[in-house]
Write a protein that holds these residues in place. Structure first.
Motif, PDB file in Angstrom:
ATOM      1  N   PRO A  57       1.411 -34.640  23.261  1.00  0.00           N
ATOM      2  CA  PRO A  57       2.135 -34.388  23.975  1.00  0.00           C
ATOM      3  C   PRO A  57       2.739 -32.975  24.690  1.00  0.00           C
ATOM      4  O   PRO A  57       3.681 -32.692  25.312  1.00  0.00           O
ATOM      5  CB  PRO A  57       3.378 -34.620  22.583  1.00  0.00           C
ATOM      6  CG  PRO A  57       3.445 -35.987  21.845  1.00  0.00           C
ATOM      7  CD  PRO A  57       1.863 -35.069  21.784  1.00  0.00           C
ATOM      8  N   THR A  58       2.135 -32.391  24.006  1.00  0.00           N
ATOM      9  CA  THR A  58       2.250 -30.719  24.083  1.00  0.00           C
ATOM     10  C   THR A  58       1.774 -30.261  25.779  1.00  0.00           C
ATOM     11  O   THR A  58       2.396 -29.643  26.318  1.00  0.00           O
ATOM     12  CB  THR A  58       1.531 -29.570  23.437  1.00  0.00           C
ATOM     13  OG1 THR A  58       1.765 -29.661  21.519  1.00  0.00           O
ATOM     14  CG2 THR A  58       1.513 -28.101  24.021  1.00  0.00           C
ATOM     15  N   TYR A  59       1.153 -31.274  26.347  1.00  0.00           N
ATOM     16  CA  TYR A  59       0.740 -31.410  27.438  1.00  0.00           C
ATOM     17  C   TYR A  59       0.918 -31.461  28.580  1.00  0.00           C
ATOM     18  O   TYR A  59       0.476 -31.299  30.187  1.00  0.00           O
ATOM     19  CB  TYR A  59      -1.031 -31.743  27.898  1.00  0.00           C
ATOM     20  CG  TYR A  59      -2.387 -31.153  27.190  1.00  0.00           C
ATOM     21  CD1 TYR A  59      -1.671 -29.452  26.499  1.00  0.00           C
ATOM     22  CD2 TYR A  59      -3.456 -31.112  27.018  1.00  0.00           C
ATOM     23  CE1 TYR A  59      -2.662 -28.747  26.198  1.00  0.00           C
ATOM     24  CE2 TYR A  59      -4.249 -30.543  25.959  1.00  0.00           C
ATOM     25  CZ  TYR A  59      -3.917 -28.802  25.991  1.00  0.00           C
ATOM     26  OH  TYR A  59      -5.027 -28.249  25.997  1.00  0.00           O
ATOM     27  N   ILE A  64       0.716 -30.273  33.730  1.00  0.00           N
ATOM     28  CA  ILE A  64      -0.234 -31.805  33.736  1.00  0.00           C
ATOM     29  C   ILE A  64      -0.842 -32.428  35.375  1.00  0.00           C
ATOM     30  O   ILE A  64      -1.386 -33.101  36.010  1.00  0.00           O
ATOM     31  CB  ILE A  64       0.045 -32.548  32.581  1.00  0.00           C
ATOM     32  CG1 ILE A  64      -1.475 -33.167  32.556  1.00  0.00           C
ATOM     33  CG2 ILE A  64       1.593 -33.362  33.038  1.00  0.00           C
ATOM     34  CD1 ILE A  64      -2.176 -33.179  31.741  1.00  0.00           C
ATOM     35  N   GLY A  65       0.824 -32.159  35.989  1.00  0.00           N
ATOM     36  CA  GLY A  65       1.479 -32.493  37.412  1.00  0.00           C
ATOM     37  C   GLY A  65       0.496 -31.801  37.950  1.00  0.00           C
ATOM     38  O   GLY A  65      -0.322 -32.651  39.210  1.00  0.00           O
ATOM     39  N   ARG A 106     -11.808 -25.039  36.695  1.00  0.00           N
ATOM     40  CA  ARG A 106     -10.637 -26.630  35.792  1.00  0.00           C
ATOM     41  C   ARG A 106     -12.074 -26.497  33.975  1.00  0.00           C
ATOM     42  O   ARG A 106     -10.958 -26.829  33.345  1.00  0.00           O
ATOM     43  CB  ARG A 106     -10.832 -27.151  36.366  1.00  0.00           C
ATOM     44  CG  ARG A 106     -10.501 -27.740  37.243  1.00  0.00           C
ATOM     45  CD  ARG A 106     -10.573 -29.216  37.982  1.00  0.00           C
ATOM     46  NE  ARG A 106      -9.885 -30.502  37.434  1.00  0.00           N
ATOM     47  CZ  ARG A 106      -9.829 -31.497  37.352  1.00  0.00           C
ATOM     48  NH1 ARG A 106     -10.823 -32.545  38.655  1.00  0.00           N
ATOM     49  NH2 ARG A 106      -9.754 -32.391  37.057  1.00  0.00           N
ATOM     50  N   ILE A 107     -12.773 -25.987  33.564  1.00  0.00           N
ATOM     51  CA  ILE A 107     -13.459 -25.715  32.805  1.00  0.00           C
ATOM     52  C   ILE A 107     -12.507 -24.672  31.774  1.00  0.00           C
ATOM     53  O   ILE A 107     -12.213 -24.977  30.753  1.00  0.00           O
ATOM     54  CB  ILE A 107     -14.462 -25.007  32.558  1.00  0.00           C
ATOM     55  CG1 ILE A 107     -15.634 -25.870  33.403  1.00  0.00           C
ATOM     56  CG2 ILE A 107     -14.886 -24.871  30.965  1.00  0.00           C
ATOM     57  CD1 ILE A 107     -16.873 -25.688  33.684  1.00  0.00           C
ATOM     58  N   PHE A 108     -12.146 -23.825  32.361  1.00  0.00           N
ATOM     59  CA  PHE A 108     -11.951 -22.631  31.322  1.00  0.00           C
ATOM     60  C   PHE A 108     -10.058 -22.323  31.454  1.00  0.00           C
ATOM     61  O   PHE A 108      -8.863 -21.720  31.122  1.00  0.00           O
ATOM     62  CB  PHE A 108     -11.828 -21.248  32.214  1.00  0.00           C
ATOM     63  CG  PHE A 108     -12.935 -20.913  32.607  1.00  0.00           C
ATOM     64  CD1 PHE A 108     -13.879 -19.826  31.413  1.00  0.00           C
ATOM     65  CD2 PHE A 108     -13.380 -21.306  33.574  1.00  0.00           C
ATOM     66  CE1 PHE A 108     -14.798 -19.720  31.713  1.00  0.00           C
ATOM     67  CE2 PHE A 108     -14.423 -20.978  33.479  1.00  0.00           C
ATOM     68  CZ  PHE A 108     -15.586 -20.067  32.477  1.00  0.00           C
ATOM     69  N   GLY A 116      -9.858 -24.796  21.595  1.00  0.00           N
ATOM     70  CA  GLY A 116      -9.426 -23.519  20.439  1.00  0.00           C
ATOM     71  C   GLY A 116      -8.475 -24.472  19.375  1.00  0.00           C
ATOM     72  O   GLY A 116      -7.746 -23.191  18.937  1.00  0.00           O
ATOM     73  N   GLY A 117      -8.322 -25.475  19.555  1.00  0.00           N
ATOM     74  CA  GLY A 117      -7.564 -25.476  18.601  1.00  0.00           C
ATOM     75  C   GLY A 117      -6.139 -26.886  19.898  1.00  0.00           C
ATOM     76  O   GLY A 117      -5.292 -27.730  19.055  1.00  0.00           O
ATOM     77  N   GLY A 118      -6.370 -26.974  20.693  1.00  0.00           N
ATOM     78  CA  GLY A 118      -4.693 -27.507  21.907  1.00  0.00           C
ATOM     79  C   GLY A 118      -3.640 -25.895  21.724  1.00  0.00           C
ATOM     80  O   GLY A 118      -2.356 -26.825  22.007  1.00  0.00           O
ATOM     81  N   ALA A 119      -3.420 -25.021  21.422  1.00  0.00           N
ATOM     82  CA  ALA A 119      -2.533 -24.210  21.188  1.00  0.00           C
ATOM     83  C   ALA A 119      -2.220 -22.636  22.087  1.00  0.00           C
ATOM     84  O   ALA A 119      -1.538 -22.013  22.184  1.00  0.00           O
ATOM     85  CB  ALA A 119      -1.764 -23.935  20.042  1.00  0.00           C
ATOM     86  N   GLY A 120      -3.760 -22.884  22.922  1.00  0.00           N
ATOM     87  CA  GLY A 120      -3.434 -21.624  23.841  1.00  0.00           C
ATOM     88  C   GLY A 120      -2.662 -21.647  24.989  1.00  0.00           C
ATOM     89  O   GLY A 120      -2.102 -20.921  25.364  1.00  0.00           O
ATOM     90  N   LEU A 121      -2.704 -22.987  25.877  1.00  0.00           N
ATOM     91  CA  LEU A 121      -1.444 -22.462  26.759  1.00  0.00           C
ATOM     92  C   LEU A 121      -0.385 -22.714  26.993  1.00  0.00           C
ATOM     93  O   LEU A 121       1.073 -22.415  27.166  1.00  0.00           O
ATOM     94  CB  LEU A 121      -2.324 -23.808  27.521  1.00  0.00           C
ATOM     95  CG  LEU A 121      -3.707 -23.539  28.291  1.00  0.00           C
ATOM     96  CD1 LEU A 121      -4.031 -25.595  29.258  1.00  0.00           C
ATOM     97  CD2 LEU A 121      -2.972 -22.291  29.104  1.00  0.00           C
TER      98      LEU A 121
END
Length: 210
Positions: A57-59, A64-65, A106-108, A116-121
């Motif tokens: 859900p964080t994304y 994401i759009g 898009r890789i970055f 990194g665990g999904g908390a960087g963005l």
């Protein structure tokens, strides 16, 4: 620079063999370049089918759009370019290179964030962990990121290869057509020379066998 052009086949001697090989381009589509572009498109489909299957859900936000819009552009541009290079139009090679740059960029964003665990963005305020099943297996965030990166790299490599092959063959055909129109080369004479060589080789073989 001239040496590089020679190695790539952009500046090659118009021998009888090369004349006939290049003349084929006028009647045959550039299926190699087109196929490579379509392969890159297919791999990109594997990428977004995996990524958009992530339950995180964080994304669920504006970014994401934007990712969806970028993905649509990649799909449409790659398909359009595949048709363009099939017809030896070198302008579409630039579009393929743009797509390759986008794929690498898009890789970055999401893949590295997942690594990194999904908390960087964005901050994970829901407390929900990243969940994804792929071919019946539960993937960790690191494994998921690795697969996504591989897909993007392979997709970029395919469209770059398509751009290179498409450009080389387009330039060859362009120069060949110009020389043909100028009368500096002749397909008929090239065929006659090759036929003469074949006849000479056949005669020499008969004498040797005798």
């Amino acid at each position: 620079m001239n040496n590089l052009h020679t190695r790539l086949g952009l500046d090659r001697e118009m021998t009888s063999e090369n004349i006939i090989k290049t003349d084929v381009y006028r009647y045959k589509r550039n299926t190699l370049a087109s196929g490579l572009a379509l392969l890159g498109l297919f791999i990109n489909c594997l990428y977004f089918m995996l990524f958009y299957g992530v339950n995180y859900p964080t994304y669920a936000n504006v970014l994401i759009g934007l990712s969806v819009l970028v993905n649509l552009f990649v799909l449409l541009a790659t398909f359009l370019a595949s048709e363009g290079v099939k017809g030896y139009n070198k302008k579409y090679c630039i579009l393929l290179l743009v797509v390759a740059v986008i794929q690498i960029a898009r890789i970055f964003i999401y893949p590295l964030d997942l690594a990194g665990g999904g908390a960087g963005l964005f901050e994970n305020t829901t407390g929900v962990a990243i969940q994804i099943r792929y071919f019946g297996a539960d993937l960790s965030a690191g494994s998921l990121a690795s697969i996504l990166i591989v897909y993007l790299v392979l997709s970029a490599a395919c469209v770059i290869a398509s751009a290179i092959v498409g450009y080389i063959r387009a330039v060859r055909l362009e120069k060949f057509t110009a020389s043909l129109n100028a009368g500096t080369i002749s397909v008929e004479k090239a065929l006659e020379e090759l036929d003469g060589r074949d006849a000479g080789s056949a005669g020499a073989k008969e004498v040797t066998n005798a």
